[in-house]
Each structure stands twice: as structure tokens, then as C-alpha cells.
Design a protein around this motif. Sequence first.
Motif, short mmCIF file in Angstrom:
data_model
loop_
_atom_site.label_atom_id
_atom_site.label_comp_id
_atom_site.label_asym_id
_atom_site.label_seq_id
_atom_site.Cartn_x
_atom_site.Cartn_y
_atom_site.Cartn_z
N PHE A 15 31.38 52.80 41.32
CA PHE A 15 32.04 51.52 41.60
C PHE A 15 31.78 50.55 40.45
CE2 PHE A 15 32.06 52.98 46.02
CZ PHE A 15 33.28 52.50 46.46
N CYS A 16 32.81 49.79 40.10
CA CYS A 16 32.69 48.76 39.05
C CYS A 16 33.43 47.52 39.54
CB CYS A 16 33.30 49.27 37.75
SG CYS A 16 33.29 48.06 36.40
N PRO A 17 32.78 46.37 39.59
CA PRO A 17 33.45 45.15 40.04
C PRO A 17 34.65 44.84 39.16
CG PRO A 17 31.07 44.82 39.91
CD PRO A 17 31.36 46.12 39.23
N ALA A 18 35.80 44.61 39.76
CA ALA A 18 37.01 44.36 38.97
C ALA A 18 36.98 43.00 38.28
CB ALA A 18 38.24 44.45 39.88
N ASP A 19 36.09 42.12 38.70
CA ASP A 19 36.01 40.82 38.03
C ASP A 19 35.03 40.84 36.86
OD1 ASP A 19 33.72 41.07 39.56
OD2 ASP A 19 33.66 38.95 40.15
N ILE A 35 35.76 53.57 40.25
CA ILE A 35 36.48 52.81 41.26
C ILE A 35 36.38 51.33 40.91
CG2 ILE A 35 36.71 52.29 43.72
CD1 ILE A 35 34.99 54.87 44.21
N PHE A 36 37.45 50.78 40.35
CA PHE A 36 37.47 49.36 40.07
C PHE A 36 37.67 48.63 41.41
CE2 PHE A 36 39.18 50.82 35.82
CZ PHE A 36 38.01 50.56 35.14
N ASP A 37 36.70 47.81 41.75
CA ASP A 37 36.60 47.27 43.10
C ASP A 37 37.14 45.85 43.20
OD1 ASP A 37 36.02 46.98 45.74
OD2 ASP A 37 33.83 47.00 45.51
N LEU A 38 38.19 45.69 44.00
CA LEU A 38 38.72 44.37 44.31
C LEU A 38 38.22 43.85 45.65
CD1 LEU A 38 42.45 44.92 43.26
CD2 LEU A 38 40.83 43.37 42.13
N GLU A 39 37.42 44.67 46.34
CA GLU A 39 37.00 44.29 47.69
C GLU A 39 35.59 43.71 47.72
OE1 GLU A 39 36.46 46.01 52.20
OE2 GLU A 39 35.71 47.06 50.46
N ALA A 41 32.81 43.99 46.13
CA ALA A 41 32.06 43.62 44.93
C ALA A 41 32.54 42.30 44.32
CB ALA A 41 32.15 44.73 43.89
N VAL A 42 33.61 41.75 44.85
CA VAL A 42 34.20 40.54 44.27
C VAL A 42 34.19 39.42 45.31
CG1 VAL A 42 36.25 39.54 43.20
CG2 VAL A 42 35.68 41.95 42.80
N ALA A 43 33.65 38.27 44.93
CA ALA A 43 33.64 37.12 45.82
C ALA A 43 35.07 36.65 46.09
CB ALA A 43 32.84 35.98 45.20
N PRO A 44 35.35 36.11 47.27
CA PRO A 44 36.72 35.70 47.62
C PRO A 44 37.39 34.82 46.57
CG PRO A 44 35.33 35.58 49.55
CD PRO A 44 34.41 35.88 48.40
N GLU A 45 36.64 33.86 46.03
CA GLU A 45 37.25 32.94 45.06
C GLU A 45 37.52 33.60 43.72
OE1 GLU A 45 32.75 32.42 44.86
OE2 GLU A 45 34.30 32.67 46.43
N GLN A 46 36.94 34.78 43.47
CA GLN A 46 37.13 35.48 42.20
C GLN A 46 38.20 36.56 42.27
OE1 GLN A 46 35.78 34.68 39.25
NE2 GLN A 46 34.84 32.93 40.31
N ASN A 225 28.83 56.11 43.79
CA ASN A 225 27.61 55.48 43.29
C ASN A 225 27.88 54.01 43.00
OD1 ASN A 225 25.79 58.03 42.67
ND2 ASN A 225 27.84 58.50 41.92
N ILE A 226 26.80 53.22 43.06
CA ILE A 226 26.94 51.79 42.81
C ILE A 226 26.25 51.34 41.54
CG2 ILE A 226 27.25 51.20 45.25
CD1 ILE A 226 24.27 50.39 45.28
N HIS A 227 25.54 52.25 40.86
CA HIS A 227 24.82 51.87 39.65
C HIS A 227 24.92 53.01 38.64
CE1 HIS A 227 21.47 50.71 37.01
NE2 HIS A 227 21.63 49.49 37.49
N PRO A 228 25.11 52.67 37.35
CA PRO A 228 25.24 53.72 36.32
C PRO A 228 24.07 54.70 36.28
CG PRO A 228 25.89 51.60 35.42
CD PRO A 228 25.30 51.32 36.78
#
Length: 294
Positions: A15-19, A35-39, A41-46, A225-228
Motif C-alpha cells: 500500500f502507498c498513500p496516494a497523497d 496499491i495506491f490508496d485513496l481510502e 491512508a488519506v485524510a478526508p481533506e486530502q 503490506n503496509i511498509h516497504p
Amino acid sequence: MSSTVPQTSGPAMLFCPADRPERYAKALDRADSVIFDLEDAVAPEQKPAARQHLRRWCQDEQNHAYLEADPVRVVVRINAASTEDFAADLQALSGTGVRAVMLPKAESAQQIEKITEVLPEVCVLALCETPLGVIRSEQIAQHRTVSGLMWGSEDLIAAIGGSSSRTEQGQYRQVAQHSRAAVLLSATAFGKQAIDSIYADFSDAEGLAAEARDASASGFVLKANIHPSQVGVVRRAYAPSDEEVEYAQALLAEVHRSAGAVQFRGAMVDEPLIRHAENIVERAEKQEAGAPSE
């Protein structure tokens, strides 16, 4: 009911934060698929900015190779179908060339249809992480555009009303074990890839390795996975040992030389054990074929 399922070059999804566009290239370099994450991993305002970053990255000609070479090398986790961000995510991905999306909190085939109405060329990885999603995982797996099913432990337990997916000893509670098995069986019954859930404690390499070995032996094709730092651990866990490969190759060689039932190293060998050996050899061959650098 099965369909052709896109295959990845290795078992480790990241997983990779899309922001965080500065992390995109590093994630793709480290993992077998990203997995570029729009959910979550990303704060609502971002989220609006995250969509812009991702769309801009997709429009860069240098990144087209990632999108075209492997259908599930780049996956985008959109927001759940029940949210306002769902439609905005689909619109942002339209025309980008993205070929795989992950739908969190997937609960029905009708939700998958909503994706294909806007993105008819994509395959969908359905993330079953609610009680209804797990119960309907069999129905979801049969949808023509679903290429894989993943299960999620923490959202599932939260939706049930629990407080922890694991015991104090670090093992999954029975309801989580049941859900994990249900999603695995639904996926494989209909020829789709089964993806094991994340291991949240990225500082616990030993625990991750044990869980990844179990995932591989159980039949999960991929592990998220969540970390490299987790990527290398998962790859090593999925790679059969030299002893396993030697045994499997020798068993298959004996089977090819014999007719009927085979006795091998003190044990009778039947069809299921032969298939186990074939799976080990196949995993070893995939490992030898190479994967992105760690």
C-alpha cells in the motif's frame, strides 16, 4: 464460472498513500505490485489532492509502462461504494489507463457493476471486510470483472462490534480465521486470486514471516503490506526452501517413472500430494524468474 485472472510477478503487494506522490516510484521499485490508496491512508481533506496527484502520475508517458505491462502491477484502492468519494474516485481514474482497482468494504456484485459502468476496462480486487462482504464473498467472486478477493481483519471486527482481531498471543480470533478461510475458498473456487490481509505490526518481522508462510501454504497468492520493510520478508516466506524444492522435484520425477500408486521415501503418494509438489515447483520457478529489487 472462472475467468482468466491477471497474475503478478511476485507475492508482495504494498500500500502507498496516494497523497504522497514522492513515494510512488520507490514503492514500485520495492514491491511486486503497488496499491495506491485513496481510502484509509488519506485524510478526508486530502482526498481531492490525492486524486490529482494520481491522475497526473498516470498521464506521465514514462509511467505508461507500469500500467500496460501488468494489469495488476498498479492497483488503485478507491473509497467504498457507500461514500461520496466513490464517484469522484471513478471520475478521476477515467481515461488514465489504470487497469485494476480495489473496492474496500465490497458487499455485492451490484457495487462492482457501478465501477464497470464508469471504468469498463478495469479488473476489480474486492476487499471483503464487513460481515455482509464475507458472507457474500462467493457471489462477489463470480462477477466477471473481479480478478481477486482480499479479506480485511480490523474493519471486519470493528463492523461486528469487537475490539481486536487477534488474541494476546497474536493469533487471529476464531471469527477472523473463519472469514479468512471463507474469502480464500470463495476466491479459489471461482478461479480468482486470493489476497491475504496486512500484518499491522511492521516491526515484527518474525510474526509476519510466520503468517506469510501460512498464507502461502494455505493457497493465498498474494499478501498485502503496509511498509516497504515487509516486502522482503513476504518474498522470502513465499519462496520454497531448498529442501522443499528438492523433495518436490524428486517426488515428481518418481511419479513420472512409475505407473499407478507410488511409494516415495517411506510414504504412499496420491494425487493431492502430487499436486502439492507441483505447486511447490511452480512457486520456485516464479521465484527464479525474478522480482523487483528490494
